[in-house]
Design a protein around this motif. Structure first.
Motif, mmCIF file in Angstrom:
data_model
loop_
_atom_site.group_PDB
_atom_site.id
_atom_site.type_symbol
_atom_site.label_atom_id
_atom_site.label_comp_id
_atom_site.label_asym_id
_atom_site.label_seq_id
_atom_site.Cartn_x
_atom_site.Cartn_y
_atom_site.Cartn_z
ATOM 1 N N ASP A 72 10.546 -4.678 -7.129
ATOM 2 C CA ASP A 72 10.094 -3.875 -5.983
ATOM 3 C C ASP A 72 9.145 -4.651 -5.081
ATOM 4 O O ASP A 72 9.059 -4.386 -3.885
ATOM 5 C CB ASP A 72 9.386 -2.611 -6.476
ATOM 6 C CG ASP A 72 10.244 -1.806 -7.439
ATOM 7 O OD1 ASP A 72 11.478 -1.942 -7.373
ATOM 8 O OD2 ASP A 72 9.683 -1.057 -8.250
ATOM 9 N N LEU A 73 8.415 -5.578 -5.657
ATOM 10 C CA LEU A 73 7.444 -6.367 -4.895
ATOM 11 C C LEU A 73 8.070 -7.031 -3.684
ATOM 12 O O LEU A 73 7.434 -7.167 -2.632
ATOM 13 C CB LEU A 73 6.831 -7.434 -5.804
ATOM 14 C CG LEU A 73 5.819 -8.392 -5.175
ATOM 15 C CD1 LEU A 73 4.486 -7.685 -5.001
ATOM 16 C CD2 LEU A 73 5.652 -9.641 -6.038
ATOM 17 N N VAL A 119 0.147 -9.198 -1.139
ATOM 18 C CA VAL A 119 0.900 -8.159 -1.839
ATOM 19 C C VAL A 119 0.114 -7.587 -3.015
ATOM 20 O O VAL A 119 0.550 -6.626 -3.649
ATOM 21 C CB VAL A 119 2.245 -8.719 -2.351
ATOM 22 C CG1 VAL A 119 3.104 -9.195 -1.191
ATOM 23 C CG2 VAL A 119 2.020 -9.853 -3.351
ATOM 24 N N GLU A 123 2.473 -9.943 4.632
ATOM 25 C CA GLU A 123 1.501 -10.116 3.565
ATOM 26 C C GLU A 123 1.895 -11.314 2.704
ATOM 27 O O GLU A 123 3.072 -11.520 2.423
ATOM 28 C CB GLU A 123 1.432 -8.854 2.695
ATOM 29 C CG GLU A 123 0.965 -7.630 3.460
ATOM 30 C CD GLU A 123 1.003 -6.371 2.618
ATOM 31 O OE1 GLU A 123 0.301 -5.411 2.980
ATOM 32 O OE2 GLU A 123 1.738 -6.353 1.607
ATOM 33 N N ARG A 175 8.156 -1.592 1.037
ATOM 34 C CA ARG A 175 6.965 -2.211 1.572
ATOM 35 C C ARG A 175 6.693 -1.729 2.999
ATOM 36 O O ARG A 175 7.604 -1.348 3.726
ATOM 37 C CB ARG A 175 7.114 -3.735 1.585
ATOM 38 C CG ARG A 175 7.435 -4.348 0.220
ATOM 39 C CD ARG A 175 7.175 -5.836 0.257
ATOM 40 N NE ARG A 175 5.828 -6.109 0.756
ATOM 41 C CZ ARG A 175 4.721 -5.962 0.041
ATOM 42 N NH1 ARG A 175 4.802 -5.547 -1.195
ATOM 43 N NH2 ARG A 175 3.554 -6.221 0.554
ATOM 44 N N ARG A 176 5.440 -1.740 3.357
ATOM 45 C CA ARG A 176 5.043 -1.376 4.721
ATOM 46 C C ARG A 176 5.067 -2.570 5.648
ATOM 47 O O ARG A 176 5.055 -2.408 6.860
ATOM 48 C CB ARG A 176 3.638 -0.764 4.708
ATOM 49 C CG ARG A 176 3.499 0.499 3.893
ATOM 50 C CD ARG A 176 2.095 1.069 3.995
ATOM 51 N NE ARG A 176 1.097 0.112 3.540
ATOM 52 C CZ ARG A 176 0.707 -0.011 2.277
ATOM 53 N NH1 ARG A 176 1.268 0.741 1.347
ATOM 54 N NH2 ARG A 176 -0.207 -0.889 1.938
ATOM 55 N N LEU A 186 6.840 -10.163 4.318
ATOM 56 C CA LEU A 186 6.275 -11.076 3.334
ATOM 57 C C LEU A 186 6.160 -12.478 3.910
ATOM 58 O O LEU A 186 7.013 -12.910 4.688
ATOM 59 C CB LEU A 186 7.153 -11.118 2.074
ATOM 60 C CG LEU A 186 7.308 -9.812 1.300
ATOM 61 C CD1 LEU A 186 8.402 -9.950 0.255
ATOM 62 C CD2 LEU A 186 5.993 -9.433 0.643
#
Length: 445
Positions: free
Chosen positions: A143-144, A106, A32, A150-151, A154
């Motif tokens: 956390d981002l 995100v 993402e 996360r699934r 990035l």
């Protein structure tokens, strides 16, 4: 300084086992974009809306606020014709921006969205909740960017990305692919590192220094534990059975093992561990011979191994004294490792079960100390399961354990058994002494 080849190879083998604490690789959704309006996502959304658009340069700044929310401020330079059309039609502009954010980004819930076009540059600002949270000592974990939260992975999709912490904070943990500039973390894509890199964990602390770095490492580990699901404990079943069975075997047949020269074995273990720790530490100072994570793992475990083995040179310590020495050494190494990195701190935690074999040897597999060590070692298998993979289906967890926690258990026994022999000492037995009912005091709890 020369390390015996088998010992050196064993340290490196353990390193690759411990470095796997990030969890096994598995199929995952496509990555993402952190900045969905800074690159191809915007161009695709514009094309779908009938606006041919070329992104010439895209940059974004994310400001993490005290409440854990994030404020996006993106600046995207586009071609003249697209800029004119977007500037003249606010409804079209907002629709294109919304569509770009609705793609694989995100951003799940953009709030207070505002767009405008000035001098061929599209400006986009919005807020996003739950970007970060506060941890121990006021440390802010982003956390981002944490892969465990996360699934999907990035992607950067920007020519420049800057993330700033709350007012008054400093960077306490920065990803290796980024640089720290004026208290913020910046990514600039290059040919060697076009994206965010594999390491994306980021944190800010109220102040700098070793204490802040230590709290940051502890916070990351604690956050991983908080994400654990009961199904993830399946990774600990096989190693728990393996370790429990071996401990029972040691209790049953331990007295039949041959005696060892304590001074010689202690010198080999402590000396070899010290040399490995120094060499790995030197590699961290700039050598390209070892990957940084591998070097941190080897240095941490070797330091603990050597320090625990040095306990054999105490004046015939009891099992309780040996246990206190081992736990003290583990606490010291873990505290120091936490200031180095999350990998080093996790390695220290994963190494404690191997170190506990030294007091197990002093206890001769019997008594309160032996029981404590046995219970702690078996339970540690489930702790290792949480560190390796916080969540997994039971069946999948049993399969994955063959490549994660089972090798860890094997390394625990491989390095723990020499410490057990060292703890037993030369020819010390629990048989009655001199025909009386007294036992050798060195084996007592």
């Amino acid at each position: 300084m020369n390390v015996r080849p088998p010992l050196a190879l064993a340290f490196v083998a353990l390193a690759f086992v411990a470095v796997g604490v990030a969890g096994p690789a598995s199929a995952a959704p496509p990555p993402e974009a952190v900045c969905g309006v800074c690159g191809p996502g915007l161009a695709d959304a514009a094309e779908d809306a009938g606006v041919p658009l070329t992104v010439e340069y895209g940059a974004a700044t994310i400001r993490v606020r005290e409440d854990g929310s994030g404020h996006w401020d993106a600046r995207v330079r586009v071609d003249d014709r697209a800029a004119d059309r977007l500037a003249a039609n606010a409804t079209l502009r907002d629709r294109v921006v919304h569509a770009s954010l609705d793609r694989r980004t995100v951003v799940d819930d953009p709030r207070n969205l505002h767009t405008e076009v000035t001098n061929d540059t599209l400006s986009v600002t919005f807020d996003q909740p739950a970007v970060a949270h506060r941890s121990l000592g006021g440390v802010v974990l982003v956390d981002l960017l944490d892969p465990r939260a996360r699934r999907a992975g990035l992607s950067l999709e920007a020519d420049r990305l800057r993330i700033e912490g709350p007012n008054g904070t400093v960077v306490s943990r920065a990803p290796s692919a980024a640089t720290v500039e004026n208290g913020a973390v910046v990514w600039l894509p290059t040919d060697e590192e076009p994206g965010l890199g594999r390491d994306t964990r980021l944190a800010f602390a109220p102040s700098g220094g070793p204490a802040a770095r230590g709290l940051t490492s502890v916070g990351f580990v604690a956050f991983g534990v908080s994400l654990a699901e009961p199904s993830g404990l399946a990774l600990g079943v096989a190693p728990a059975v393996l370790l429990g069975s071996l401990l029972l075997a040691v209790r049953r047949w331990g007295d039949e093992l041959p005696a060892v020269d304590t001074a010689r074995l202690g010198t080999v273990i402590a000396g070899g561990g010290a040399v490995a720790a120094v060499v790995a530490g030197a590699a961290l100072a700039g050598s390209v011979l070892l990957d940084a994570a591998v070097a941190e793992t080897v240095a941490t475990f070797a330091a603990l191994y050597a320090l625990v083995a040095a306990g054999a040179f105490l004046d015939r310590p009891s099992a309780r004294v040996a246990l206190a020495w081992t736990l003290g050494a583990a606490a010291l190494v873990a505290a120091i490792a936490s200031t180095v990195s999350v990998v080093a701190f996790q390695t220290a935690l994963l190494s404690i079960p191997a170190a506990l074999w030294f007091p197990l040897g002093r206890a001769r597999g019997r008594g309160a100390v032996s029981g404590f060590v046995a219970v702690a070692t078996v339970l540690a298998a489930f702790g290792a399961a949480v560190l390796y993979a916080p969540s997994a289906s039971p069946v999948f967890g049993l399969l994955v354990s063959l490549f994660t926690t089972v090798p860890w258990a094997g390394a625990t026994v491989l390095f723990g058994f020499p410490l057990y022999l060292l703890g037993r000492g030369p020819g010390e037995r629990t048989d009655p002494v001199g025909g009386s009912d007294r036992t050798d005091p060195t084996s007592a709890d």
